[in-house]
Scaffold this active site. Structure first.
Site, PDB file in Angstrom:
ATOM      1  N   ASN A   1       0.864  -1.181   0.000  1.00 10.88           N
ATOM      2  CA  ASN A   1       0.000   0.000   0.000  1.00 10.88           C
ATOM      3  C   ASN A   1       0.900   1.230   0.000  1.00 10.88           C
ATOM      4  O   ASN A   1       1.521   1.541   1.011  1.00 10.88           O
ATOM      5  CB  ASN A   1      -0.897  -0.014   1.243  1.00 10.88           C
ATOM      6  CG  ASN A   1      -1.688   1.278   1.392  1.00 10.88           C
ATOM      7  OD1 ASN A   1      -1.797   2.057   0.451  1.00 10.88           O
ATOM      8  ND2 ASN A   1      -2.253   1.492   2.577  1.00 10.88           N
TER       9      ASN A   1
ATOM     10  N   LYS B   1       0.008   4.276  -0.247  1.00 10.07           N
ATOM     11  CA  LYS B   1      -0.649   5.458   0.331  1.00 10.07           C
ATOM     12  C   LYS B   1      -0.444   6.666  -0.599  1.00 10.07           C
ATOM     13  O   LYS B   1      -0.376   6.490  -1.811  1.00 10.07           O
ATOM     14  CB  LYS B   1      -0.119   5.733   1.748  1.00 10.07           C
ATOM     15  CG  LYS B   1      -0.118   4.480   2.625  1.00 10.07           C
ATOM     16  CD  LYS B   1       0.095   4.789   4.075  1.00 10.07           C
ATOM     17  CE  LYS B   1       0.276   3.487   4.842  1.00 10.07           C
ATOM     18  NZ  LYS B   1       0.036   3.625   6.273  1.00 10.07           N
TER      19      LYS B   1
ATOM     20  N   HIS C   1      -9.567   0.784   4.816  1.00  8.91           N
ATOM     21  CA  HIS C   1      -8.272   0.977   5.491  1.00  8.91           C
ATOM     22  C   HIS C   1      -8.491   1.879   6.704  1.00  8.91           C
ATOM     23  O   HIS C   1      -9.330   2.784   6.674  1.00  8.91           O
ATOM     24  CB  HIS C   1      -7.271   1.601   4.517  1.00  8.91           C
ATOM     25  CG  HIS C   1      -5.869   1.612   5.051  1.00  8.91           C
ATOM     26  ND1 HIS C   1      -5.438   2.568   5.939  1.00  8.91           N
ATOM     27  CD2 HIS C   1      -4.825   0.777   4.855  1.00  8.91           C
ATOM     28  CE1 HIS C   1      -4.177   2.318   6.257  1.00  8.91           C
ATOM     29  NE2 HIS C   1      -3.777   1.235   5.611  1.00  8.91           N
TER      30      HIS C   1
ATOM     31  N   GLU D   1      -6.979   4.311   7.817  1.00  7.84           N
ATOM     32  CA  GLU D   1      -6.843   5.755   7.554  1.00  7.84           C
ATOM     33  C   GLU D   1      -8.124   6.302   6.912  1.00  7.84           C
ATOM     34  O   GLU D   1      -8.508   7.440   7.164  1.00  7.84           O
ATOM     35  CB  GLU D   1      -5.604   6.008   6.679  1.00  7.84           C
ATOM     36  CG  GLU D   1      -4.326   5.797   7.485  1.00  7.84           C
ATOM     37  CD  GLU D   1      -3.112   5.377   6.690  1.00  7.84           C
ATOM     38  OE1 GLU D   1      -3.100   5.529   5.447  1.00  7.84           O
ATOM     39  OE2 GLU D   1      -2.158   4.872   7.319  1.00  7.84           O
TER      40      GLU D   1
ATOM     41  N   GLU E   1      -5.365  -5.468  10.276  1.00  6.57           N
ATOM     42  CA  GLU E   1      -4.359  -4.424  10.485  1.00  6.57           C
ATOM     43  C   GLU E   1      -4.650  -3.690  11.789  1.00  6.57           C
ATOM     44  O   GLU E   1      -5.458  -2.750  11.810  1.00  6.57           O
ATOM     45  CB  GLU E   1      -4.390  -3.412   9.334  1.00  6.57           C
ATOM     46  CG  GLU E   1      -4.060  -3.990   7.985  1.00  6.57           C
ATOM     47  CD  GLU E   1      -3.518  -2.906   7.063  1.00  6.57           C
ATOM     48  OE1 GLU E   1      -2.387  -3.036   6.619  1.00  6.57           O
ATOM     49  OE2 GLU E   1      -4.223  -1.915   6.835  1.00  6.57           O
TER      50      GLU E   1
ATOM     51  N   GLY F   1       2.279   1.903  10.527  1.00 12.38           N
ATOM     52  CA  GLY F   1       3.192   3.035  10.390  1.00 12.38           C
ATOM     53  C   GLY F   1       3.882   3.432  11.680  1.00 12.38           C
ATOM     54  O   GLY F   1       4.488   4.498  11.760  1.00 12.38           O
TER      55      GLY F   1
ATOM     56  N   SER G   1       3.388  -2.525  10.166  1.00 12.57           N
ATOM     57  CA  SER G   1       4.848  -2.491  10.342  1.00 12.57           C
ATOM     58  C   SER G   1       5.533  -3.816   9.996  1.00 12.57           C
ATOM     59  O   SER G   1       6.497  -4.220  10.661  1.00 12.57           O
ATOM     60  CB  SER G   1       5.206  -2.042  11.766  1.00 12.57           C
ATOM     61  OG  SER G   1       4.734  -0.725  11.999  1.00 12.57           O
TER      62      SER G   1
HETATM   63  C1  PEP Z   1      -0.702  -0.025   5.773  1.00  9.97           C
HETATM   64  O1  PEP Z   1      -0.605   1.086   5.304  1.00  9.97           O
HETATM   65  O2  PEP Z   1      -1.693  -0.717   5.531  1.00  9.97           O
HETATM   66  C2  PEP Z   1       0.390  -0.522   6.619  1.00  9.97           C
HETATM   67  C3  PEP Z   1       0.280  -1.707   7.154  1.00  9.97           C
HETATM   68  O3  PEP Z   1       1.459   0.322   6.784  1.00  9.97           O
HETATM   69  P1  PEP Z   1       2.868  -0.045   7.520  1.00  9.97           P
HETATM   70  O4  PEP Z   1       3.355  -1.336   6.912  1.00  9.97           O
HETATM   71  O5  PEP Z   1       3.757   1.113   7.185  1.00  9.97           O
HETATM   72  O6  PEP Z   1       2.591  -0.187   8.966  1.00  9.97           O
END
Ligand code: PEP
Length: 255
Positions: A9, A11, A100, A102, A172, A178, A217
């Site tokens: 992803n 973003k 997601h 976000e 997630e 992040g 992460s």
């Molecule tokens: C994400 O954006 O879905 C995500 C898991 O980001 P990160 O791997 O940076 O934590």
């Protein structure tokens, strides 16, 4: 046997020059006994920002699937700034991220919105990756499973199960996205087990086939242990997916 998936992803990151470089480096890495050389070949999937969708489709190696990070639930209309699942399908973009964290936290997307988007994706023949996950406060309150099941069931109650013939669920935990703080393999497996069990309560055969991804992460160091859990079929990767070497190393970690 479920085929593993590693999805990136991006973003709101990227540029034409970034894409050119990423595409060329990824093609090189895949040509050199890349992640598909193992006994289990992970499917690779990239979710670039909307303006880069067509470029990504034309530049990235054909074995890498492309998806959008969001859609509107309607087919077309006066929805300035939005894009529909039908538009994705028309452009040969076969995947979309839905729900997601976000989108939920920053743009007020509700479980009902998420359900409508999953329905829209299915209507257009676009496969959805439904993201679910609890906040740190919800986890500390012992409500992680309850929150995740509410997010999942809100979609299943409205959209049914048909979209999961191709679609996937990504667990997630919001506190791990992040932040550099990853769920432990046990924490991640526990939640993936909860999700698969809930799916099995509706259709045991489908539940055994659906790919469940972990996101939060993921990096080359922790990927193998996470992906080694019985109900984790791969990862949804944010920051590390912006660096070809890390993305490929994570893909290689899929056992
Ligand atoms: C994400 O954006 O879905 C995500 C898991 O980001 P990160 O791997 O940076 O934590």
């Amino acid at each position: 046997m479920r085929v593993s998936v590693v999805a990136g992803n991006w973003k709101m990151h990227g540029s034409v020059s970034f894409l050119e470089e990423f595409a060329s480096d990824l093609a090189g890495a895949l040509a050199h006994a890349g992640p598909n050389s193992g006994s289990v070949a992970p499917e690779l999937l990239i979710f670039p920002a909307a303006p880069h969708l067509a470029l990504a489709r034309s530049m990235l190696p054909p074995e890498v699937a492309i998806g959008a990070q969001n859609i509107h639930a309607e087919t077309q209309g006066a929805f300035t700034g939005e894009l529909s699942a039908e538009m994705l399908d028309d452009m040969g973009i076969g995947w979309v991220l839905v729900g997601h964290s976000e989108r939920r936290a920053l743009f007020g997307e509700t479980n009902a919105d998420t359900a409508a988007k999953v329905q829209a994706a299915e209507r257009a023949g676009v496969a959805a990756v439904l993201c679910v996950g609890e906040t740190i406060d919800e986890r500390r309150a012992g409500r992680a499973a309850e929150v995740v099941l509410a997010q999942l069931n809100a979609v299943l109650d409205v959209a049914g199960l048909g979209w999961l013939e191709r679609g996937m669920v990504a667990y997630e935990p919001v506190w791990a996205i992040g932040t550099g703080e990853t769920a432990t393999p046990d924490q991640a497996q526990e939640m993936h087990g909860v999700i698969r069990q809930a799916l099995a309560g509706r259709d045991a055969d489908l539940a055994s086939k659906v790919r469940l991804l972990y996101g939060g992460s993921v990096n080359p160091e922790n990927a193998a242990e996470l992906f080694g859990q019985v109900d984790i079929d791969g990862g949804l990767v944010g920051g590390a997916a912006l660096v070809v070497e890390k993305f490929v190393a994570i893909a290689r970690a899929v056992g």
